[in-house]
Structure formats: C-alpha cells, structure tokens
Enzyme design. Structure first.
Site, PDB file in Angstrom:
ATOM      1  N   ASP A 149       0.885  -1.169   0.000  1.00  0.00           N
ATOM      2  CA  ASP A 149       0.000   0.000   0.000  1.00  0.00           C
ATOM      3  C   ASP A 149       0.918   1.213   0.000  1.00  0.00           C
ATOM      4  OD1 ASP A 149      -2.124  -1.730   0.265  1.00  0.00           O
ATOM      5  OD2 ASP A 149      -2.463  -1.309   2.390  1.00  0.00           O
ATOM      6  N   GLU A 206      -9.161   0.262  -4.525  1.00  0.00           N
ATOM      7  CA  GLU A 206      -8.237   1.020  -3.661  1.00  0.00           C
ATOM      8  C   GLU A 206      -7.076   1.554  -4.504  1.00  0.00           C
ATOM      9  OE1 GLU A 206      -6.975  -1.837  -0.696  1.00  0.00           O
ATOM     10  OE2 GLU A 206      -8.853  -1.688   0.409  1.00  0.00           O
TER      11      GLU A 206
END
Ligand SMILES: C[C@@H](N)C(=O)N[C@H](C)C(=O)O
Ligand code: ZN
Length: 234
Positions: A149, A206
């Site tokens: 991430d 995302e």
C-alpha cells in the site's frame, strides 16, 4: 620538471590515483542495495522468497506505517514496529519502479507491506468487506509479502493529491472513479502506470493497493520484528 608543474599537475593526479586505490569505485551488480556494503553483500545471498526490509535496499523510501499506530481504520495498533518488508523478488521490482518515480521527481511513501495473517483476521472482524479487506480465509497478498500500500510524495516530502486519504473505503477511492480534478486523476495514472510496468497489479477498489503479479508466495504469520538488526523475516 619545474616545481610549479609538479604542484599543479602531477601532485593532484597522484592524490586522485591514491584515493582511487584506497576507495575503489566498483561496478555494483545490484546498484539498489545501497544501504551499506555489508547489507548489499548479505542481500545478494538471499533467495527470491526471503522477506526483506525495503529501506535496506533503498533508503529513499518514506515510511508511514499506519498499522503500527492507532491512526488507521481499525483504530488499533496492529504491528509491534513500523517497518515494511516484502519478498525479495517483489522488493526488487518495487525498487525499479522507485527509480522511475525518482526520475519523475517523486518518491514512494509506504503505508504497508507484508502483513501477518493474524492481523488480517483482526481487520476482517471489523470490516468483513472483500472490496476493502482481503478475506483472511483465502489470505491477502499482503500476508504473502506480495502486496504494498503506497502513495507518492514530491521533492519536499509532500504527498501528491490522490483524491482520498489512505484506507478510505468508498467509491471515491475506486480506480475507475473519475469525478475528480484532472491533477488527481493524473497523479493516480502515474502511480498505476509505473507500478504496472514493473510487475504490479492495481486493485479496482483502492488506488493505493498494488499486488505483485509475477509470483505468489505462501502466507506467513510472523510478527513485524522490532530489533533493528533483524533484516529479514524468516
Ligand atoms: C486494508 C487495506 N489497506 C488493504 O490492503 N486491502 C486489501 C484488499 C487487502 O487486505 O488485501
Ligand atoms: Zn493493501
């Protein structure tokens, strides 16, 4: 030879050659392994599946490991220490992407890398929504050291505007959502294009999550270590 020639011509050349002999500039087979020479040699010996710490490869990565703090969607501290590990093969491809970002004037800021399997269960207990949290019964790519991430920062360390904060679980974070300023869309495009070119796959829900698509490794449940001398998760 006149003394003046010796001082201004021969002496500097002699000093330069002596310095070169003492500190030779060698061609490094892995120029990324820049943390220390000892680390570089050590990392060369590791297998592709070894779980390695990113900043040992490239100290330009910025870290903001949210799950080592309460500043995350669970509001709980989930990691013992704020460190980012990935499989060596994944880390190397991320490093190549980082090189490209740096040429564009950006650096990568890491929010999360390898995530112990037990943490995935904690997340799932609170948010059992597979659009935003990987199902722990299948195992997230984070649990395998194969997902990261991240976002981009500029030369001043300021995050580029990606339209939502990290772990914003809503439509605005979806990669097809386009009701956003052109600058935001362009920032997301750069992030995705460079990472995809280097072996990563975007997640539709995302903008910050990228999974490695060249290899998949086993799920692990080893805690994120705190001792700084621990350079890899075995
Ligand atoms: C929780 C979020 N940061 C994330 O990584 N989600 C994906 C889907 C995952 O848990 O694998
Ligand atoms: Zn993720």
């Amino acid at each position: 030879m006149k003394p003046i020639n010796f001082i201004f011509v021969l002496l500097p050349i002699t000093i330069f050659i002596s310095i070169q002999a003492l500190f030779p500039i060698t061609e490094n087979a892995s120029p990324h392994l820049s943390y220390t020479k000892e680390d570089s040699l050590y990392y060369e010996t590791l297998h592709d599946t070894a779980m390695v710490e990113l900043i040992r490869y490239d100290s330009d990565f910025m870290l903001d490991i949210k799950y080592a703090t309460k500043d995350n969607f669970t509001k709980q501290v989930l990691y013992d220490c704020p460190r980012a590990f990935l499989r060596k093969k994944v880390a190397k491809d991320l490093l190549n992407a980082h090189k490209e970002f740096k040429k564009l004037g950006y650096r990568i800021k890491i929010f999360d890398g390898y995530r112990p399997h037990s943490v995935q269960f904690k997340m799932w207990d609170l948010t059992p929504d597979k659009r935003y949290v990987g199902n722990p019964y299948k195992g997230s790519m984070h649990n395998r050291g194969c997902a990261v991430d991240l976002t981009l920062v500029d030369n001043n360390g300021k995050e580029l505007d990606m339209g939502t904060p990290y772990d914003f679980f809503g439509e605005e974070a979806h990669i097809t959502y386009n009701k956003l300023p052109e600058q935001v869309l362009s920032n997301r495009r750069v992030l995705k294009q460079v990472l995809e070119k280097n072996g990563f796959r975007a997640l539709s829900t995302e903008w910050w999550h990228f999974s490695y698509n060249r290899n998949v490794y086993n799920i692990l449940n080893i805690p994120i270590p705190c001792q700084q001398e621990v350079r890899e998760i075995k």
